[in-house]
Design an enzyme around this catalytic site. Structure first.
Site, short mmCIF file in Angstrom:
data_model
loop_
_atom_site.label_atom_id
_atom_site.label_comp_id
_atom_site.label_asym_id
_atom_site.label_seq_id
_atom_site.Cartn_x
_atom_site.Cartn_y
_atom_site.Cartn_z
N ASP A 1 0.82 -1.20 0.00
CA ASP A 1 0.00 0.00 0.00
C ASP A 1 0.86 1.26 0.00
OD1 ASP A 1 -2.31 -1.46 -0.06
OD2 ASP A 1 -2.94 -1.02 1.99
N ARG B 1 3.74 20.16 21.74
CA ARG B 1 2.56 20.78 22.34
C ARG B 1 1.41 20.81 21.34
NH1 ARG B 1 4.73 26.54 24.07
NH2 ARG B 1 5.40 26.40 21.87
N THR C 1 -9.45 4.34 5.73
CA THR C 1 -8.92 3.14 6.39
C THR C 1 -7.48 3.36 6.87
OG1 THR C 1 -8.15 2.27 4.25
CG2 THR C 1 -10.35 1.60 5.00
N ALA C 2 -6.97 4.58 6.74
CA ALA C 2 -5.57 4.85 7.07
C ALA C 2 -5.46 5.73 8.33
CB ALA C 2 -4.88 5.49 5.87
#
Length: 291
Positions: free
Chosen positions: A73, A158, A188-189
């Site tokens: 992928d 921060r 989906t990532a």
């Protein structure tokens, strides 16, 4: 879309970081040749294996009928930049297990070649994000993302303050580690890891997902993909934030700089073998079980 016309030439682009990439290149070329399909290597791939006569990825659009991307992928995400505008099928050959973006594994090369020879495959058109960095002047050349773009904190550790507008209207002043704008493919990532929902790839939407927001009420927003999104840092004293595209390019962004995000004019056409689907990949990759 079901494709019935078999391709004449396949362009092969590989990830040299994969240990078995050389072997898979050879086996794929042999499999294609058995079915009378011509193949050519992308120029960087050809140089890596010690061959001449490769074709630049940006020239695939006019030189080949299908692009075969060998790796996983991550390699598919890098192929977006290496191929440029490529409005033809892109097949991912995963060296290992099947991924969300890949068409088959390296153990299914004959099946893949046979599908190309008979034209028995489908394509799934995926939306691309176009993002431009605008720093008080002309915007930079566009970046294209298949999964997502992010604007996130730099080295300070921060929370950062950033403004997001949608269609010219203020969406929110965020205090968070950053913000993700994702396509349905990218649901989906990184967006999923940050708590975003899963979206079917054909949906005409974008996701705006805050990363570790200060307020728990700040959740993913699903919006139409026909609007323009603008992200910008709000406080100079917080230092430069980092703009990233599918985990590839990283650009420091300071107050006064805007990231303009819209739907790209061109898409990315994933090749799917018959009987394979997004839902099958979900069940496999997310280890769903039931019934």
């Amino acid at each position: 879309m079901l494709v019935r016309v078999p391709p004449v030439k396949v362009g092969i682009l590989a990830n040299p970081q994969k240990p078995d990439a050389r072997r898979v290149i050879g086996e794929l070329r042999e499999a294609l040749a058995r079915y009378g399909i011509e193949s050519v290597l992308e120029s960087v791939t050809a140089e890596w294996v010690g061959e001449s006569g490769g074709v630049a990825g940006r020239d695939f659009q006019k030189e080949v009928d299908v692009a075969a991307v060998l790796g996983g992928d991550g390699t598919m995400l890098h192929a977006v930049a290496r191929l440029g505008v490529f409005e033809k099928p892109v097949a991912g050959v995963n060296i290992g297990t099947l991924g969300f973006l890949t068409s088959c594994t390296d153990g299914e090369l004959d099946l893949f070649a046979s599908a190309l020879a008979t034209g028995e495959f489908r394509t799934s058109r995926r939306t691309l994000l176009e993002a431009r960095v605008c720093d008080n002047g002309e915007p930079m050349d566009p970046f294209y993302a298949l999964n997502e773009i992010t604007l996130a904190r730099g080295q300070t550790g921060r929370l950062v303050s950033l403004l997001a507008t949608v269609g010219g209207e203020v969406l929110n002043h965020y205090r968070a580690d950053g913000l993700i704008v994702a396509t349905p493919t990218g649901s989906t990532a990184y967006s999923l890891s940050a708590g975003g929902p899963l979206i079917e790839p054909a949906a005409n939407v974008f996701l705006i997902t805050p990363i570790c927001p200060h307020s728990l009420s700040q959740r993913t927003l699903v919006i139409s993909d026909d609007v323009e999104i603008v992200l910008s840092p709000e406080r100079k004293e917080e230092g430069a934030m980092l703009f990233t595209v599918d985990g590839r390019e990283t650009v420091p962004i300071s107050k006064g700089t805007r990231i303009i995000v819209r739907k790209a004019d061109h898409g990315f056409h994933l090749l799917r073998l018959e009987g394979r689907s997004f839902y099958e990949a979900l069940r496999q990759k997310l280890k769903w079980s039931g019934g």
